[in-house]
Scaffold this motif. Sequence first.
Motif, PDB file in Angstrom:
ATOM      1  N   LEU A  20       0.864  -1.172   0.000  1.00 59.92           N
ATOM      2  CA  LEU A  20       0.000   0.000   0.000  1.00 59.92           C
ATOM      3  C   LEU A  20       0.906   1.229   0.000  1.00 59.92           C
ATOM      4  CD1 LEU A  20      -3.002   0.689   0.183  1.00 59.92           C
ATOM      5  CD2 LEU A  20      -2.760   0.712   2.671  1.00 59.92           C
ATOM      6  N   PRO A  21       0.779   2.129  -0.983  1.00 54.64           N
ATOM      7  CA  PRO A  21       1.642   3.313  -0.970  1.00 54.64           C
ATOM      8  C   PRO A  21       1.481   4.067   0.353  1.00 54.64           C
ATOM      9  CG  PRO A  21       0.451   3.138  -3.050  1.00 54.64           C
ATOM     10  CD  PRO A  21      -0.125   2.094  -2.132  1.00 54.64           C
ATOM     11  N   VAL A  22       2.630   4.404   0.952  1.00 53.41           N
ATOM     12  CA  VAL A  22       2.592   4.964   2.305  1.00 53.41           C
ATOM     13  C   VAL A  22       1.795   6.265   2.341  1.00 53.41           C
ATOM     14  CG1 VAL A  22       4.028   5.740   4.214  1.00 53.41           C
ATOM     15  CG2 VAL A  22       4.801   3.883   2.782  1.00 53.41           C
ATOM     16  N   LEU A  23       1.832   7.011   1.240  1.00 54.44           N
ATOM     17  CA  LEU A  23       1.155   8.298   1.234  1.00 54.44           C
ATOM     18  C   LEU A  23      -0.285   8.204   0.720  1.00 54.44           C
ATOM     19  CD1 LEU A  23       4.127  10.530   0.047  1.00 54.44           C
ATOM     20  CD2 LEU A  23       3.247  10.237   2.365  1.00 54.44           C
ATOM     21  N   ALA A  24      -0.765   6.991   0.439  1.00 53.49           N
ATOM     22  CA  ALA A  24      -2.158   6.842   0.010  1.00 53.49           C
ATOM     23  C   ALA A  24      -3.081   7.334   1.128  1.00 53.49           C
ATOM     24  CB  ALA A  24      -2.457   5.372  -0.298  1.00 53.49           C
TER      25      ALA A  24
ATOM     26  N   PRO B 229      -4.362   6.793   8.179  1.00 54.20           N
ATOM     27  CA  PRO B 229      -5.097   6.474   9.419  1.00 54.20           C
ATOM     28  C   PRO B 229      -4.802   5.058   9.916  1.00 54.20           C
ATOM     29  CG  PRO B 229      -6.571   7.456   7.787  1.00 54.20           C
ATOM     30  CD  PRO B 229      -5.274   7.178   7.093  1.00 54.20           C
ATOM     31  N   LEU B 230      -4.609   4.114   8.980  1.00 52.59           N
ATOM     32  CA  LEU B 230      -4.276   2.744   9.402  1.00 52.59           C
ATOM     33  C   LEU B 230      -2.900   2.709  10.042  1.00 52.59           C
ATOM     34  CD1 LEU B 230      -5.473   0.368   6.541  1.00 52.59           C
ATOM     35  CD2 LEU B 230      -6.759   1.318   8.455  1.00 52.59           C
TER      36      LEU B 230
ATOM     37  N   LYS C 150      12.490   5.270  20.225  1.00 49.75           N
ATOM     38  CA  LYS C 150      12.692   6.714  20.086  1.00 49.75           C
ATOM     39  C   LYS C 150      11.794   7.223  18.963  1.00 49.75           C
ATOM     40  CE  LYS C 150      16.004  10.288  18.983  1.00 49.75           C
ATOM     41  NZ  LYS C 150      17.221  10.576  18.227  1.00 49.75           N
ATOM     42  N   THR C 151      11.906   6.588  17.782  1.00 48.45           N
ATOM     43  CA  THR C 151      11.074   6.970  16.645  1.00 48.45           C
ATOM     44  C   THR C 151      10.524   5.710  15.997  1.00 48.45           C
ATOM     45  OG1 THR C 151      12.607   8.796  16.245  1.00 48.45           O
ATOM     46  CG2 THR C 151      11.012   8.312  14.511  1.00 48.45           C
ATOM     47  N   VAL C 152       9.222   5.663  15.815  1.00 49.78           N
ATOM     48  CA  VAL C 152       8.581   4.544  15.121  1.00 49.78           C
ATOM     49  C   VAL C 152       8.208   5.040  13.726  1.00 49.78           C
ATOM     50  CG1 VAL C 152       6.646   2.936  15.116  1.00 49.78           C
ATOM     51  CG2 VAL C 152       7.719   3.596  17.285  1.00 49.78           C
ATOM     52  N   LEU C 153       8.861   4.475  12.722  1.00 40.98           N
ATOM     53  CA  LEU C 153       8.590   4.883  11.346  1.00 40.98           C
ATOM     54  C   LEU C 153       7.136   4.590  10.990  1.00 40.98           C
ATOM     55  CD1 LEU C 153      11.318   5.609   9.732  1.00 40.98           C
ATOM     56  CD2 LEU C 153      10.505   3.941   8.125  1.00 40.98           C
ATOM     57  N   THR C 154       6.590   5.355  10.075  1.00 43.33           N
ATOM     58  CA  THR C 154       5.219   5.135   9.634  1.00 43.33           C
ATOM     59  C   THR C 154       5.036   3.674   9.206  1.00 43.33           C
ATOM     60  OG1 THR C 154       5.002   7.416   8.926  1.00 43.33           O
ATOM     61  CG2 THR C 154       3.465   5.827   7.960  1.00 43.33           C
ATOM     62  N   PRO C 155       4.129   2.924   9.867  1.00 43.02           N
ATOM     63  CA  PRO C 155       3.931   1.521   9.498  1.00 43.02           C
ATOM     64  C   PRO C 155       3.505   1.365   8.039  1.00 43.02           C
ATOM     65  CG  PRO C 155       2.955   1.966  11.638  1.00 43.02           C
ATOM     66  CD  PRO C 155       3.345   3.298  11.050  1.00 43.02           C
TER      67      PRO C 155
END
Length: 226
Positions: free
Chosen positions: A46-50, A55-56, A77-82
């Motif tokens: 799923l494209p991350v910027l879709a 929200p997911l 410290k930082t959790v990257l966008t799933p």
Amino acid sequence: MMLHIPDVLTSAELTHIRGVLAQAGWTEGRHTTGAQAAGQKWNYQLPVLAPEAQPLADLVRSALLRHPLFQSAALPKTVLTPRFNAYEDGGYFGNHVDGAIQPDPVTQAMVRTDVSTTVFLSDPDDYDGGELVVEDTYGAHEVKLKAGDAILYPGTSIHRVEPVTRGMRLASFIWTQSMVRDSHRRQMLFDLDMTILKLRAQLGDTPEVVALTAHYHNLIRQWAEL
Ligand code: NI
């Protein structure tokens, strides 16, 4: 360290995520990795910027961050966008190692991938194959968990996803930069935290339990990078 984290997502959250993913606009995942990995990968992402992805992603990140085992093991410290991926029709991802530094496509932050996490979104009875195989110094570990559970594994590991020969395997994967870069220190802190929890349950907050808890926090003061 490899750690099974049960019940990251509630059944209501799982139902919601699956419903959105069923309608989502997937793209072929082979276009999204570097040269070393691209030739051995066949999945959908799923494209991350879709618009439906963000929200997911927020939901999965919040679920991980509220889980005490994830907090203790990852010391995030930082959790990257799933991200979300799907494997079907023999789809697989051959042996590879993840890039050490990944840019977060949403925040543009550069994140060191200390800890990898896969959250399983499909019921294991609904697909064949699709095991996540993680290789470490103790050999290869096959992981296939119930929907809503997660596996945490070292970002430094070589790993793969076995071909999915029936049904569809949906998952979310997440990279985390830890406050404690050294994996041995993270392991020791996790073991100490778990031991203190058990001692507290057995003995209550005795002076010794409080003293051990102070040691735990003082080690974090020594080792954490913020
Ligand atoms: Ni990977």
